[in-house]
Design a protein around this motif. Structure first.
Motif, PDB file in Angstrom:
ATOM      1  N   ASN A  41      79.303  38.946 -16.843  1.00 17.46           N
ATOM      2  CA  ASN A  41      79.378  38.294 -15.526  1.00 17.46           C
ATOM      3  C   ASN A  41      80.308  37.074 -15.612  1.00 17.46           C
ATOM      4  O   ASN A  41      79.878  35.931 -15.436  1.00 17.46           O
ATOM      5  CB  ASN A  41      77.986  37.839 -15.079  1.00 17.46           C
ATOM      6  N   PRO A  42      81.597  37.300 -15.896  1.00 22.53           N
ATOM      7  CA  PRO A  42      82.517  36.174 -16.138  1.00 22.53           C
ATOM      8  C   PRO A  42      82.689  35.234 -14.947  1.00 22.53           C
ATOM      9  O   PRO A  42      83.048  34.065 -15.126  1.00 22.53           O
ATOM     10  CB  PRO A  42      83.840  36.872 -16.484  1.00 22.53           C
ATOM     11  N   LYS A  43      82.407  35.714 -13.743  1.00 23.22           N
ATOM     12  CA  LYS A  43      82.564  34.840 -12.579  1.00 23.22           C
ATOM     13  C   LYS A  43      81.558  33.699 -12.578  1.00 23.22           C
ATOM     14  O   LYS A  43      81.764  32.678 -11.922  1.00 23.22           O
ATOM     15  CB  LYS A  43      82.436  35.636 -11.280  1.00 23.22           C
ATOM     16  N   GLU A  44      80.451  33.880 -13.338  1.00 23.99           N
ATOM     17  CA  GLU A  44      79.398  32.867 -13.302  1.00 23.99           C
ATOM     18  C   GLU A  44      79.824  31.564 -13.957  1.00 23.99           C
ATOM     19  O   GLU A  44      79.602  30.486 -13.406  1.00 23.99           O
ATOM     20  CB  GLU A  44      78.121  33.411 -13.951  1.00 23.99           C
ATOM     21  N   TRP A  45      80.438  31.620 -15.160  1.00 26.57           N
ATOM     22  CA  TRP A  45      80.842  30.361 -15.781  1.00 26.57           C
ATOM     23  C   TRP A  45      81.956  29.690 -14.989  1.00 26.57           C
ATOM     24  O   TRP A  45      82.076  28.459 -14.983  1.00 26.57           O
ATOM     25  CB  TRP A  45      81.211  30.550 -17.248  1.00 26.57           C
ATOM     26  N   LYS A  46      82.729  30.480 -14.280  1.00 20.29           N
ATOM     27  CA  LYS A  46      83.767  29.911 -13.418  1.00 20.29           C
ATOM     28  C   LYS A  46      83.135  29.194 -12.222  1.00 20.29           C
ATOM     29  O   LYS A  46      83.590  28.126 -11.814  1.00 20.29           O
ATOM     30  CB  LYS A  46      84.719  31.006 -12.941  1.00 20.29           C
ATOM     31  N   LYS A  47      82.059  29.785 -11.675  1.00 15.54           N
ATOM     32  CA  LYS A  47      81.357  29.144 -10.560  1.00 15.54           C
ATOM     33  C   LYS A  47      80.756  27.815 -10.990  1.00 15.54           C
ATOM     34  O   LYS A  47      80.603  26.904 -10.184  1.00 15.54           O
ATOM     35  CB  LYS A  47      80.244  30.069 -10.061  1.00 15.54           C
ATOM     36  N   GLY A  48      80.396  27.706 -12.271  1.00 23.09           N
ATOM     37  CA  GLY A  48      79.789  26.476 -12.767  1.00 23.09           C
ATOM     38  C   GLY A  48      80.791  25.381 -13.079  1.00 23.09           C
ATOM     39  O   GLY A  48      80.398  24.275 -13.470  1.00 23.09           O
ATOM     40  N   GLY A  49      82.072  25.685 -12.939  1.00 19.68           N
ATOM     41  CA  GLY A  49      83.097  24.668 -13.169  1.00 19.68           C
ATOM     42  C   GLY A  49      83.540  24.532 -14.609  1.00 19.68           C
ATOM     43  O   GLY A  49      84.331  23.632 -14.944  1.00 19.68           O
ATOM     44  N   ALA A  50      83.063  25.418 -15.509  1.00 22.19           N
ATOM     45  CA  ALA A  50      83.477  25.345 -16.912  1.00 22.19           C
ATOM     46  C   ALA A  50      84.905  25.860 -17.055  1.00 22.19           C
ATOM     47  O   ALA A  50      85.354  26.707 -16.290  1.00 22.19           O
ATOM     48  CB  ALA A  50      82.530  26.184 -17.774  1.00 22.19           C
ATOM     49  N   VAL A  51      85.605  25.354 -18.060  1.00 17.02           N
ATOM     50  CA  VAL A  51      86.994  25.765 -18.279  1.00 17.02           C
ATOM     51  C   VAL A  51      87.061  27.066 -19.081  1.00 17.02           C
ATOM     52  O   VAL A  51      88.115  27.708 -19.142  1.00 17.02           O
ATOM     53  CB  VAL A  51      87.789  24.665 -19.004  1.00 17.02           C
ATOM     54  N   SER A  52      85.951  27.448 -19.701  1.00 18.49           N
ATOM     55  CA  SER A  52      85.915  28.672 -20.487  1.00 18.49           C
ATOM     56  C   SER A  52      84.462  29.085 -20.708  1.00 18.49           C
ATOM     57  O   SER A  52      83.535  28.311 -20.452  1.00 18.49           O
ATOM     58  CB  SER A  52      86.600  28.476 -21.849  1.00 18.49           C
ATOM     59  N   ARG A  53      84.293  30.306 -21.204  1.00 14.72           N
ATOM     60  CA  ARG A  53      82.944  30.767 -21.533  1.00 14.72           C
ATOM     61  C   ARG A  53      82.344  29.903 -22.639  1.00 14.72           C
ATOM     62  O   ARG A  53      81.161  29.559 -22.612  1.00 14.72           O
ATOM     63  CB  ARG A  53      82.994  32.228 -21.982  1.00 14.72           C
ATOM     64  N   GLU A  54      83.173  29.547 -23.603  1.00 13.67           N
ATOM     65  CA  GLU A  54      82.699  28.717 -24.710  1.00 13.67           C
ATOM     66  C   GLU A  54      82.230  27.352 -24.229  1.00 13.67           C
ATOM     67  O   GLU A  54      81.219  26.817 -24.717  1.00 13.67           O
ATOM     68  CB  GLU A  54      83.803  28.555 -25.766  1.00 13.67           C
ATOM     69  N   ALA A  55      82.951  26.802 -23.246  1.00 17.88           N
ATOM     70  CA  ALA A  55      82.557  25.494 -22.706  1.00 17.88           C
ATOM     71  C   ALA A  55      81.228  25.590 -21.972  1.00 17.88           C
ATOM     72  O   ALA A  55      80.392  24.678 -22.040  1.00 17.88           O
ATOM     73  CB  ALA A  55      83.639  24.971 -21.759  1.00 17.88           C
ATOM     74  N   ALA A  56      81.014  26.696 -21.274  1.00 18.45           N
ATOM     75  CA  ALA A  56      79.739  26.899 -20.571  1.00 18.45           C
ATOM     76  C   ALA A  56      78.594  27.007 -21.566  1.00 18.45           C
ATOM     77  O   ALA A  56      77.498  26.467 -21.344  1.00 18.45           O
ATOM     78  CB  ALA A  56      79.818  28.158 -19.714  1.00 18.45           C
ATOM     79  N   ARG A 101      74.656  31.427 -12.151  1.00 14.13           N
ATOM     80  CA  ARG A 101      73.339  32.056 -12.300  1.00 14.13           C
ATOM     81  C   ARG A 101      72.936  32.206 -13.771  1.00 14.13           C
ATOM     82  O   ARG A 101      71.745  32.107 -14.101  1.00 14.13           O
ATOM     83  CB  ARG A 101      73.336  33.429 -11.614  1.00 14.13           C
ATOM     84  N   VAL A 102      73.890  32.442 -14.632  1.00 21.05           N
ATOM     85  CA  VAL A 102      73.579  32.543 -16.063  1.00 21.05           C
ATOM     86  C   VAL A 102      73.048  31.211 -16.573  1.00 21.05           C
ATOM     87  O   VAL A 102      72.039  31.155 -17.292  1.00 21.05           O
ATOM     88  CB  VAL A 102      74.817  32.974 -16.870  1.00 21.05           C
ATOM     89  N   ALA A 103      73.710  30.124 -16.195  1.00 23.54           N
ATOM     90  CA  ALA A 103      73.269  28.794 -16.630  1.00 23.54           C
ATOM     91  C   ALA A 103      71.874  28.489 -16.107  1.00 23.54           C
ATOM     92  O   ALA A 103      71.031  27.948 -16.838  1.00 23.54           O
ATOM     93  CB  ALA A 103      74.257  27.734 -16.158  1.00 23.54           C
ATOM     94  N   ALA A 104      71.627  28.820 -14.846  1.00 18.95           N
ATOM     95  CA  ALA A 104      70.303  28.548 -14.261  1.00 18.95           C
ATOM     96  C   ALA A 104      69.223  29.305 -15.018  1.00 18.95           C
ATOM     97  O   ALA A 104      68.181  28.736 -15.372  1.00 18.95           O
ATOM     98  CB  ALA A 104      70.294  28.926 -12.782  1.00 18.95           C
ATOM     99  N   LEU A 105      69.459  30.582 -15.283  1.00 23.61           N
ATOM    100  CA  LEU A 105      68.466  31.398 -15.972  1.00 23.61           C
ATOM    101  C   LEU A 105      68.226  30.895 -17.391  1.00 23.61           C
ATOM    102  O   LEU A 105      67.080  30.640 -17.790  1.00 23.61           O
ATOM    103  CB  LEU A 105      68.927  32.855 -16.010  1.00 23.61           C
ATOM    104  N   VAL A 106      69.301  30.742 -18.155  1.00 17.61           N
ATOM    105  CA  VAL A 106      69.132  30.391 -19.572  1.00 17.61           C
ATOM    106  C   VAL A 106      68.688  28.942 -19.736  1.00 17.61           C
ATOM    107  O   VAL A 106      67.877  28.637 -20.614  1.00 17.61           O
ATOM    108  CB  VAL A 106      70.429  30.684 -20.355  1.00 17.61           C
ATOM    109  N   PHE A 107      69.175  28.052 -18.881  1.00 17.81           N
ATOM    110  CA  PHE A 107      68.669  26.676 -18.931  1.00 17.81           C
ATOM    111  C   PHE A 107      67.164  26.666 -18.671  1.00 17.81           C
ATOM    112  O   PHE A 107      66.408  25.968 -19.346  1.00 17.81           O
ATOM    113  CB  PHE A 107      69.378  25.797 -17.901  1.00 17.81           C
TER     114      PHE A 107
END
Length: 234
Positions: A65-80, A116-122
């Motif tokens: 779900n690569p669009k999720e880290w982009k929605k969170g404002g991260a510059v990359s998946r690694e940054a998220a 959504r990934v951040a919300a779930l895993v956080f």
């Protein structure tokens, strides 16, 4: 006083005598080791493994779900992922102060527009933090609650169910996880969550034994998909 006496006995018994640079004898003590029981060292490892697995799940979810880290404002998946690793040191304004089940539930809310990934895993990670009393290391005088650990394990089961069943009004899954296509079947998410549940369940049993309490597994209907409380338990 009884605990202090026990600790003192351990310290005195474990003093190591060796020759110092001036030829005199000197005693050294590994205080950190002495202040940990076998259960404490197991708790350290158990917690670290649980957190590592949840971050692995986050990485897998971001890849699907690569669009999720982009929605969170991260510059990359690694940054998220780094943000999740540093969760206790950073603010999460998009979650409005929500943690644990309340934060994880946002991932499956039609109204939520954030990552959504951040919300779930956080949310899941904050449950683990609460279950381990917000400690990363454990010592003889520290205590854990087996029901907190047990509830956290059951919440992982709820997360698996919601990932596979909760859908938007348009009928799409909120987050892609396991691939059920017979031609390309992939259940790696379910296996990783299963590992987390196994670690937490075993830790709950160890803690119950240490506390001298009988631990009985409670039944919960996963179909209800309600996250159980963790931090409010005593």
């Amino acid at each position: 006083m009884r605990w202090l006496a026990v600790i003192l006995v351990f310290v005195l018994a474990a003093c190591v005598t060796k020759l110092g640079p001036d030829g005199r004898t000197e005693s050294t003590v590994n205080a950190k080791y002495l202040l940990k029981s076998e259960v404490d060292r197991f708790a350290d490892t158990n917690r670290a493994e649980v957190v590592s697995s949840l971050l692995t799940i986050a990485d897998k979810l971001y890849k699907r779900n690569p669009k999720e880290w982009k929605k969170g404002g991260a510059v990359s998946r690694e940054a998220a992922l780094d943000r999740l690793k540093m969760r206790t040191q950073r603010n999460w304004p998009e979650l409005n102060g929500l943690r644990e089940g309340s934060a994880a539930s946002l991932a499956f809310s039609e109204a939520y527009a954030g990552d959504r990934v951040a919300a779930l895993v956080f949310g899941l990670l904050s449950m683990v933090d609460a279950a381990f009393e917000h400690r990363e290391e454990f010592y003889i005088l520290d205590s854990l609650n087996e029901i907190k650990l047990y509830n956290t394990a059951r919440n992982m089961d709820v997360a698996v169910w919601k990932l596979g069943h909760d859908r938007t009004a348009a009928g799409e899954l909120f987050l892609l996880s396991n691939e059920l296509d017979p031609a390309n079947r992939n259940l790696s998410f379910e296996r990783e969550f299963g590992r987390v549940m196994g670690l937490l369940d075993f830790m709950a049993k160890v803690v119950a034994d240490r506390n001298g309490r009988t631990f009985s597994r409670l039944s919960q209907s996963v179909v209800s998909a309600v996250f159980l409380p963790v931090s409010f338990l005593k």
